[in-house]
Design a protein around this motif. Sequence first.
Motif, mmCIF file in Angstrom:
data_model
loop_
_atom_site.group_PDB
_atom_site.id
_atom_site.type_symbol
_atom_site.label_atom_id
_atom_site.label_comp_id
_atom_site.label_asym_id
_atom_site.label_seq_id
_atom_site.Cartn_x
_atom_site.Cartn_y
_atom_site.Cartn_z
ATOM 1 N N LYS A 1 70.223 91.255 55.984
ATOM 2 C CA LYS A 1 69.715 92.644 54.420
ATOM 3 C C LYS A 1 71.121 91.855 53.688
ATOM 4 N N SER B 1 64.286 80.745 57.436
ATOM 5 C CA SER B 1 64.304 82.249 57.180
ATOM 6 C C SER B 1 64.200 82.279 55.666
ATOM 7 N N TYR C 1 63.241 84.891 52.421
ATOM 8 C CA TYR C 1 62.996 86.456 52.077
ATOM 9 C C TYR C 1 62.198 86.562 50.768
ATOM 10 N N GLN D 1 62.440 89.884 54.895
ATOM 11 C CA GLN D 1 63.088 88.606 55.702
ATOM 12 C C GLN D 1 62.034 88.317 56.670
ATOM 13 N N TYR E 1 61.797 85.064 59.529
ATOM 14 C CA TYR E 1 62.739 84.070 60.491
ATOM 15 C C TYR E 1 61.879 83.269 61.726
ATOM 16 N N SER F 1 65.270 80.932 50.748
ATOM 17 C CA SER F 1 65.606 80.662 52.021
ATOM 18 C C SER F 1 67.251 80.228 52.417
#
Lengths: 115, 114
Positions: A102, B31, B33, B48, B50, B93
């Motif tokens: 995060k 990943s 986001y 997020q 993954y 990403s």
Amino acid sequence: GENVEQHPSTLSVQEGDSAVIKCTYSDSASNYFPWYKQELGKGPQLIIDIRSNVGEKKDQRIAVTLNKTAKHFSLHITETQPEDSAVYFCAASDFKYGGGFKTIFGAGTRLFVKA
Amino acid sequence: DSGVTQTPKHLITATGQRVTLRCSPRSGDLSVYWYQQSLDQGLQFLIQYYNGEERAKGNILERFSAQQFPDLHSELNLSSLELGDSALYFCASSVGGGTNEKLFFGSGTQLSVL
């Protein structure tokens, strides 16, 4: 909750002068501190980053310092040029093995470099 | 060019409607986001994913949902839209998985709710 404060919100410098942007984070678990530059109409772009086990990092005219005890980190741009004009964001990340990640961003600093 | 593709670039819709924003990450990145950027709130982390699974959650409203598909592209669904949802939505990403956390951002989708 997690928070990143960034100052100043606006910074105007003369070409060739230095610019300093400061950030403070609240989450002591943060271990990765990237800086992003956002130009008009574009997404943020990573310009430099620092990990919690390092106190300072430099890349040409850009340097970042980190004080984990005080939870402060700063961006230093030397010999500023008009093309440095943009919005700069600091960020703090709590990076966990396994993919959970995060990133909390500061509110941004609009830098104007006057020719 | 970051290698992250977002579509559409602009979206204009009315209150109460539902929209879908799409993101294709950089080749090799696992990943994805999502961030919301508004004038008074800066860059707000939403969620997020993954490798198809949700891994971190931020200030995402219940009216918003996201998913990451087997080909790793992601979609952000915004429903029951309100005027305050007008913002620039960014996808980013990274390689992910605890190996490389550098984020690469797309150019964003500008959402205007009228």
